[in-house]
Motif scaffolding. Structure first.
Motif, PDB file in Angstrom:
ATOM      1  N   ASP A 118       0.793  -1.233   0.000  1.00 26.76           N
ATOM      2  CA  ASP A 118       0.000   0.000   0.000  1.00 26.76           C
ATOM      3  C   ASP A 118       0.825   1.283   0.000  1.00 26.76           C
ATOM      4  OD1 ASP A 118      -2.255  -1.662   0.182  1.00 26.76           O
ATOM      5  OD2 ASP A 118      -2.165  -1.639   2.364  1.00 26.76           O
ATOM      6  N   THR A 120       1.666   4.815  -1.155  1.00 24.38           N
ATOM      7  CA  THR A 120       0.903   5.855  -1.842  1.00 24.38           C
ATOM      8  C   THR A 120       1.650   7.185  -1.796  1.00 24.38           C
ATOM      9  OG1 THR A 120      -0.319   6.472   0.149  1.00 24.38           O
ATOM     10  CG2 THR A 120      -1.351   4.824  -1.282  1.00 24.38           C
ATOM     11  N   ARG A 131      -0.499  11.469  -8.509  1.00 24.20           N
ATOM     12  CA  ARG A 131      -0.754  10.445  -7.502  1.00 24.20           C
ATOM     13  C   ARG A 131      -0.360   9.083  -8.055  1.00 24.20           C
ATOM     14  NH1 ARG A 131      -3.525   8.741  -3.064  1.00 24.20           N
ATOM     15  NH2 ARG A 131      -4.665   6.804  -3.239  1.00 24.20           N
ATOM     16  N   GLU A 133      -0.259   4.815  -6.465  1.00 25.25           N
ATOM     17  CA  GLU A 133      -0.340   3.854  -5.375  1.00 25.25           C
ATOM     18  C   GLU A 133       0.177   2.532  -5.915  1.00 25.25           C
ATOM     19  OE1 GLU A 133      -4.875   2.313  -5.305  1.00 25.25           O
ATOM     20  OE2 GLU A 133      -4.559   4.341  -4.564  1.00 25.25           O
ATOM     21  N   TYR A 142      -3.685   7.909 -10.277  1.00 29.15           N
ATOM     22  CA  TYR A 142      -4.783   8.329  -9.408  1.00 29.15           C
ATOM     23  C   TYR A 142      -6.144   7.871  -9.903  1.00 29.15           C
ATOM     24  CZ  TYR A 142      -5.768  12.103 -12.708  1.00 29.15           C
ATOM     25  OH  TYR A 142      -6.091  12.801 -13.827  1.00 29.15           O
TER      26      TYR A 142
END
Length: 180
Positions: A118, A120, A131, A133, A142
């Protein structure tokens, strides 16, 4: 003219050494006060861990602290993972830009190693928000679309942030690095 410096404005920890959970807002000057053994040193070590993990590798940062068992919370209830997340404030022209970065490290009890889960990162720049992740070693933008960076899959004990920095520097923003 005042020189504005980036700074960490918030720290969230879960199961890092003696710290079960904490969420601390930081200002330009923050003073940690508490009795001996209350976790002040572990709070500061979490920030040093984050810095070292990004600068080198999570494995190096964990090894320097005596292994994964020395980093994950052991006091009842014991944990099998730890999380570090920071919010940052960065000067952007006359304004401030906010960003977040964090990851979860899980102890792999089968072989005594660990995996990064996870991870991010989000940076609210103008005119766009960047963004990513990482789930199971695969980076997503994102919108949840898989990114196609130079590295097809991230090793489970590595951070994607370092690869993203190279990709962004060499090929443009994450939003322009291609998805599909």
């Amino acid at each position: 003219m005042e020189r504005r410096q980036p700074f960490i404005s918030r720290v969230r920890l879960r199961n890092y050494k003696s710290i079960g959970s904490c969420d601390v807002n930081l200002g330009p000057l923050t003073i940690l006060i508490g009795p001996n053994g209350s976790g002040k040193g572990n709070f500061l070590d979490a920030l040093a861990f984050l810095s070292r993990a990004v600068e080198t590798t999570p494995n190096q940062a964990i090894t320097e602290r005596g292994g994964i068992e020395a980093v994950i919370r052991k006091v009842p209830p014991s944990a099998d993972s730890f999380e570090i997340q920071v919010e940052v404030s960065l000067p952007q022209g006359e304004d401030w830009t906010r960003g977040t970065y964090g990851f979860k490290v899980k102890h792999n009890t089968r072989d005594g190693t660990f995996d990064v889960y996870d991870e991010t990162c989000e940076l609210a720049t103008q005119p766009e928000t960047l963004r990513f992740e990482v789930r199971e070693g695969v980076a997503h933008d994102y919108l949840g679309k898989r990114l196609r960076p130079l590295l097809p899959k991230i090793e489970p004990n590595r951070l994607y942030l370092q690869s993203a920095a190279v990709i962004t520097r060499d090929y443009g923003t994450l939003a322009n690095s291609g998805s599909g």
